[in-house]
Scaffold this motif. Structure first.
Motif, PDB file in Angstrom:
ATOM      1  N   ARG A 201       0.749  -1.185  -0.137  1.00 15.42           N
ATOM      2  CA  ARG A 201       0.095  -0.025   0.174  1.00 15.42           C
ATOM      3  C   ARG A 201       0.768   0.817   0.012  1.00 15.42           C
ATOM      4  N   VAL A 202       2.379   0.972   0.762  1.00 14.16           N
ATOM      5  CA  VAL A 202       2.868   2.990   0.452  1.00 14.16           C
ATOM      6  C   VAL A 202       2.827   2.826  -0.417  1.00 14.16           C
ATOM      7  N   LYS A 203       3.956   1.328  -0.728  1.00  8.25           N
ATOM      8  CA  LYS A 203       4.466   1.858  -2.549  1.00  8.25           C
ATOM      9  C   LYS A 203       3.044   2.148  -4.215  1.00  8.25           C
ATOM     10  N   GLU A 204       1.684   1.952  -3.233  1.00  7.03           N
ATOM     11  CA  GLU A 204       1.115   2.989  -4.302  1.00  7.03           C
ATOM     12  C   GLU A 204       1.157   3.801  -4.049  1.00  7.03           C
ATOM     13  N   LEU A 205       0.716   4.171  -3.116  1.00  6.75           N
ATOM     14  CA  LEU A 205       0.908   5.676  -2.431  1.00  6.75           C
ATOM     15  C   LEU A 205       1.653   6.327  -2.558  1.00  6.75           C
ATOM     16  N   ASN A 206       3.374   6.129  -2.753  1.00  9.82           N
ATOM     17  CA  ASN A 206       4.362   6.804  -3.461  1.00  9.82           C
ATOM     18  C   ASN A 206       5.224   7.783  -2.204  1.00  9.82           C
ATOM     19  N   PRO A 207       4.761   8.063  -1.258  1.00  8.39           N
ATOM     20  CA  PRO A 207       4.610   9.210  -0.676  1.00  8.39           C
ATOM     21  C   PRO A 207       6.575   9.404  -0.328  1.00  8.39           C
ATOM     22  N   ASP A 208       6.896  10.913  -0.051  1.00  7.28           N
ATOM     23  CA  ASP A 208       7.691  11.427  -0.164  1.00  7.28           C
ATOM     24  C   ASP A 208       8.382  10.913   0.916  1.00  7.28           C
ATOM     25  N   ILE A 209       8.126  10.677   1.812  1.00 10.09           N
ATOM     26  CA  ILE A 209       8.364  10.689   3.894  1.00 10.09           C
ATOM     27  C   ILE A 209       7.847   9.347   3.658  1.00 10.09           C
ATOM     28  N   VAL A 210       8.370   8.223   4.189  1.00  7.99           N
ATOM     29  CA  VAL A 210       7.724   7.315   5.057  1.00  7.99           C
ATOM     30  C   VAL A 210       8.679   7.036   6.476  1.00  7.99           C
ATOM     31  N   TYR A 211       7.557   7.429   8.009  1.00  5.54           N
ATOM     32  CA  TYR A 211       8.170   7.473   9.176  1.00  5.54           C
ATOM     33  C   TYR A 211       7.956   6.483  10.003  1.00  5.54           C
ATOM     34  N   MET A 212       8.748   5.416  10.326  1.00  6.17           N
ATOM     35  CA  MET A 212       8.667   4.541  10.611  1.00  6.17           C
ATOM     36  C   MET A 212       8.729   4.386  12.590  1.00  6.17           C
ATOM     37  N   VAL A 213       8.076   4.154  13.599  1.00 12.22           N
ATOM     38  CA  VAL A 213       8.798   4.140  14.857  1.00 12.22           C
ATOM     39  C   VAL A 213       8.190   2.358  15.310  1.00 12.22           C
ATOM     40  N   SER A 214       9.539   1.817  15.538  1.00 12.82           N
ATOM     41  CA  SER A 214       9.445   0.287  15.595  1.00 12.82           C
ATOM     42  C   SER A 214       9.978   0.165  16.186  1.00 12.82           C
ATOM     43  N   TYR A 215      10.529  -0.865  17.109  1.00 11.97           N
ATOM     44  CA  TYR A 215      11.308  -1.652  17.741  1.00 11.97           C
ATOM     45  C   TYR A 215      12.251  -2.657  17.293  1.00 11.97           C
ATOM     46  N   VAL A 216      13.873  -2.704  17.543  1.00  9.47           N
ATOM     47  CA  VAL A 216      14.705  -3.097  16.988  1.00  9.47           C
ATOM     48  C   VAL A 216      14.237  -3.936  15.327  1.00  9.47           C
ATOM     49  N   MET A 217      13.419  -4.960  16.071  1.00  3.08           N
ATOM     50  CA  MET A 217      13.811  -6.349  14.660  1.00  3.08           C
ATOM     51  C   MET A 217      12.729  -5.794  14.057  1.00  3.08           C
ATOM     52  N   ASP A 218      11.679  -5.174  14.572  1.00  2.00           N
ATOM     53  CA  ASP A 218      10.928  -4.767  12.953  1.00  2.00           C
ATOM     54  C   ASP A 218      10.944  -3.737  12.483  1.00  2.00           C
ATOM     55  N   ALA A 219      12.231  -3.081  12.788  1.00  2.00           N
ATOM     56  CA  ALA A 219      12.653  -1.596  12.292  1.00  2.00           C
ATOM     57  C   ALA A 219      13.307  -2.644  11.281  1.00  2.00           C
ATOM     58  N   ALA A 220      14.469  -3.526  11.643  1.00  2.00           N
ATOM     59  CA  ALA A 220      15.321  -4.368   9.995  1.00  2.00           C
ATOM     60  C   ALA A 220      13.997  -4.956   9.083  1.00  2.00           C
ATOM     61  N   LEU A 221      13.494  -5.566   9.740  1.00  2.00           N
ATOM     62  CA  LEU A 221      12.518  -6.135   8.522  1.00  2.00           C
ATOM     63  C   LEU A 221      11.414  -5.651   7.877  1.00  2.00           C
TER      64      LEU A 221
END
Length: 399
Positions: free
Chosen positions: A215-235
């Motif tokens: 869905r993110v790819k379809e929306l093609n945003p300028d910024i992807v902002y993520m709040v995640s702990y380490v394993m989720d962030a890496a994945l």
């Protein structure tokens, strides 16, 4: 005369005994520390425990507190609020600690803070950051790190001055920290005129983020902002790479994006990723670089803001106990409220501001993974490296 002297001595012993706190009667001064040492958040608990241990060794080598050794009784909260409550009750009732420190995840920290307030047990938080923890009016709860709503302040400044996005996607873990941080960033984006085209929460520990990332790819945003702990962030970043998602910038909201394990697990997908942070060793705080070098020498790995928070908190605890008139709860609380000191994490002073009580004010910064190293890139006057932007993600990833 002999009898009178003996009687006077007995009276003095009795009076002294009445004023001798249990803590002073013990061989060590016991402080409880609550951290996640097992479970999904164990890497954060590990870096903080190691930093607490490093500081404790230095404090005791320098004479301890009031002639006694300081002892940290570190308990594993496993990242679960109910376990956090249980271990704190044990620390208070069985171990007879005189104050508490630690507190990593916001959900556990909130639960622990409630138990401490109920028992009038002074609690110095060094990481748990959800705003509501210091908005409850709890007078025995103090926080060294900034609230979650202030984590992205420097990121917002960078967006305004350099990246100038029009559209934003926010992905966040459905935790107290994740939802609080995402809500605050969403509000700031709206205020700045950026359109938030998607704000999506997810359960921690997932193995497939591709449905939401598609869905993110379809929306093609300028910024992807993520709040995640380490394993989720890496994945999230590895799967973004696989799907060839190419915004103007990927940005982490602190947490998992600054740990060395993020770079180790995400590999090439970590390169050039930005993140909010609360500390970096190049900051002009006395002892900041020394702490970094000592940590690397002792543990053969790098440290970052979570470790600096714990190291600084250990020194605040020692300072508070040295200044306290006694080790009674109310005297320790009073000493905490009067704290004004410089640490490797920056200045520490607990005040009331906005809706928060006993909350230290601390700045945020922006770091970027450049050539496999976490470098300070913003604000400009503190940057150790130039901000790498724009990024051709597909070329960066070898497509």
């Amino acid at each position: 005369m002999k009898k009178r002297l003996m009687l006077t001595g007995l009276v003095l012993i009795f009076i002294f005994g009445l004023n001798l706190s249990p803590a002073l009667a013990q061989d060590t001064i016991k402080v409880g520390i609550v951290l996640p040492l097992t479970g999904d958040q164990a890497k954060f608990g590990e870096i903080e425990k190691q930093s607490f241990d490093l500081a404790l060794g230095e404090i005791n080598a320098a004479g301890g507190v009031k002639g006694k050794k300081l002892e940290f009784i570190i308990e594993d909260d496993t990242g679960r609020p109910e376990v956090g409550r249980s271990v704190v009750e044990k620390l208070i009732t069985k171990d007879k600690v005189i104050m508490l420190g630690g507190g990593y995840s916001s959900s556990v920290t909130y639960a622990v803070a409630g138990v401490c307030q109920q028992n009038q047990m002074p609690f110095l938080i060094n990481t748990g950051s959800a705003d509501n923890i210091t908005e409850k009016g709890w007078d025995y709860i103090f926080r060294l790190n900034p609230p979650a709503s202030k984590y992205s302040t420097s990121v917002e400044d960078l967006l305004e001055q350099v990246i100038k996005p029009k559209t934003v996607v926010i992905l966040h873990e459905n935790s107290l920290f994740g939802t609080s941080s995402a809500k605050s960033f969403d509000e700031q984006c709206t205020k700045a005129g950026y359109k938030v085209v998607l704000k999506e929460g997810y359960e921690a520990g997932g193995i497939d983020f591709k449905p939401v990332l598609t869905r993110v790819k379809e929306l093609n945003p300028d910024i992807v902002y993520m709040v995640s702990y380490v394993m989720d962030a890496a994945l999230l970043m590895k799967q973004s790479k696989e799907l060839k998602i190419a915004p103007k910038m990927f940005i982490g909201g602190g947490a998992g994006f600054t740990l060395p394990e993020f770079q180790q697990n995400a590999g090439v997908a970590s390169e050039k990723i930005l993140s909010a942070t609360l500390w970096h060793q190049v900051l002009p705080f006395p002892g900041a670089m020394d702490y970094y070098k000592k940590f690397v020498a002792k543990y053969n790995k790098e440290t970052e803001y979570h470790g600096a928070e714990a190291y600084a908190a250990a020194y605040v605890i020692a300072d508070v106990l040295k200044r306290a008139n006694s080790f009674k709860n109310e005297d320790i609380k009073k000493a905490l409220s009067e704290t004004s000191m410089m640490t490797v994490f920056g200045p520490v002073k607990f005040t009331t501001w906005d809706k928060m009580n006993n909350q230290n004010k601390a700045s945020s910064y922006v770091v970027q993974w450049i050539d496999g190293k976490l470098e300070m890139v913003w604000p400009k006057d503190l940057a150790a490296k130039s901000f790498a932007y724009p990024v051709d993600w597909l070329k960066q990833w070898g497509y």
